[in-house]
Each structure stands twice: as C-alpha cells, then as structure tokens.
Scaffold this motif. Structure first.
Motif, mmCIF file in Angstrom:
data_model
loop_
_atom_site.group_PDB
_atom_site.id
_atom_site.type_symbol
_atom_site.label_atom_id
_atom_site.label_comp_id
_atom_site.label_asym_id
_atom_site.label_seq_id
_atom_site.Cartn_x
_atom_site.Cartn_y
_atom_site.Cartn_z
ATOM 1 N N VAL A 267 31.375 17.505 -48.463
ATOM 2 C CA VAL A 267 31.597 18.199 -49.727
ATOM 3 C C VAL A 267 33.048 18.268 -49.829
ATOM 4 O O VAL A 267 33.671 18.712 -48.830
ATOM 5 N N SER A 268 33.681 18.145 -51.098
ATOM 6 C CA SER A 268 35.039 18.222 -51.243
ATOM 7 C C SER A 268 35.351 19.152 -52.263
ATOM 8 O O SER A 268 34.818 18.913 -53.566
ATOM 9 N N LEU A 269 36.070 20.159 -52.089
ATOM 10 C CA LEU A 269 36.487 21.252 -53.185
ATOM 11 C C LEU A 269 37.791 21.036 -52.836
ATOM 12 O O LEU A 269 38.484 20.531 -52.072
ATOM 13 N N VAL B 196 25.108 22.756 -54.150
ATOM 14 C CA VAL B 196 23.603 23.026 -54.489
ATOM 15 C C VAL B 196 22.787 21.769 -54.495
ATOM 16 O O VAL B 196 21.867 21.678 -53.817
ATOM 17 N N PRO B 197 23.256 20.821 -55.252
ATOM 18 C CA PRO B 197 22.311 19.452 -54.890
ATOM 19 C C PRO B 197 22.057 19.042 -53.764
ATOM 20 O O PRO B 197 21.141 18.703 -53.559
ATOM 21 N N PRO B 198 23.098 18.657 -52.686
ATOM 22 C CA PRO B 198 22.546 18.481 -51.365
ATOM 23 C C PRO B 198 21.574 19.328 -50.877
ATOM 24 O O PRO B 198 20.663 18.834 -50.193
ATOM 25 N N GLU B 199 21.718 20.687 -51.009
ATOM 26 C CA GLU B 199 20.708 21.564 -50.622
ATOM 27 C C GLU B 199 19.327 21.344 -51.027
ATOM 28 O O GLU B 199 18.306 21.348 -50.421
ATOM 29 N N SER C 258 37.930 20.459 -47.629
ATOM 30 C CA SER C 258 36.685 19.584 -47.460
ATOM 31 C C SER C 258 35.781 19.891 -46.124
ATOM 32 O O SER C 258 36.491 20.442 -45.311
ATOM 33 N N PHE C 259 34.640 19.803 -46.525
ATOM 34 C CA PHE C 259 33.858 20.130 -45.152
ATOM 35 C C PHE C 259 32.381 19.253 -45.393
ATOM 36 O O PHE C 259 32.212 18.758 -46.095
ATOM 37 N N THR C 260 31.739 19.436 -44.255
ATOM 38 C CA THR C 260 30.398 18.683 -44.110
ATOM 39 C C THR C 260 29.283 19.467 -44.089
ATOM 40 O O THR C 260 29.229 20.353 -43.298
#
Length: 118
Positions: free
Chosen positions: A98-100, A24-27, A104-106
């Motif tokens: 983004v790392s979960l 949510v923060p990057p969005e 991980s994905f971008t």
C-alpha cells in the motif's frame, strides 16, 4: 488563522478518504477470499478424488479472480482427521503493498479455512 485551520482540516479529511480507498479494497478482497477458501476446503472434503495439487490449483484460480498475488508456495493444504471423519485445511499467506503519499507499507494476510468434515 481560521483559514489555515480550515485548510488543514480539509487536507486531513482528504488524506483519510484517500487512505481508505487504498486500504479497504485489499481488506474486502481478503474477506471474500477467505470465504472462497472455505468453499475449496468443503469441496476437498466431499470429493476424495481431488489431490492436493487440485486444491492448490483451485485456490490459485480463486486468488487470480480476486487479483490477489499468490504463488503455489504460499498455499497450504492439509488433510486432517481419521478416514471416517476426513477434514481439509486450506490456507494462504500473502502481502499487498500500500502506497500513501510519504508512507508505504504492506498489509499481511493469512486467510485460512478448515472444514470439520461431514
């Protein structure tokens, strides 16, 4: 058996909440940055003395304020229209990693804002 389902349910809820805090923060930053690009485009249309480099610098400053990783090569500035109805298009293209846990994905963002002219 009921205890295992309860633990799995709690784990799933915690994972979804954690993922939300990562995504949510990057969005929201992108949404606000798009509004900043709209303002930069309007300023570029109203001030004919600004060069493309001035507009790129303004975009980079706004990106830095929002902790968005952006380089000058990722910013696009175009002047559109005729001399009587000048418009400025400002765009950017960037990714945020983004790392979960276990994945991980971008996130890829391409905010832009064109001003129709005044």
């Amino acid at each position: 058996m009921g205890t295992i389902k309860a633990i799995a349910g709690i784990f799933a809820i915690v994972f979804v909440v954690y993922a939300g805090f990562q995504i949510v923060p990057p969005e929201l930053n992108n949404y606000s940055f798009q509004d900043d690009l709209r303002n930069v485009a309007m300023m570029g249309t109203s001030n004919l003395h600004q060069s493309d480099q001035d507009l790129v610098d303004a975009v980079l400053k706004k990106a830095q304020e929002r902790d968005i990783p952006l380089t000058p090569q990722q910013v696009t500035v175009q002047h559109i229209g005729t001399p009587g109805a000048l418009a400025v298009y400002v765009g950017a293209d960037y990714t945020v990693p983004v790392s979960l846990p276990g994945y991980s994905f971008t996130l890829h963002f391409t905010p832009s804002s064109g001003n129709k002219g005044i």
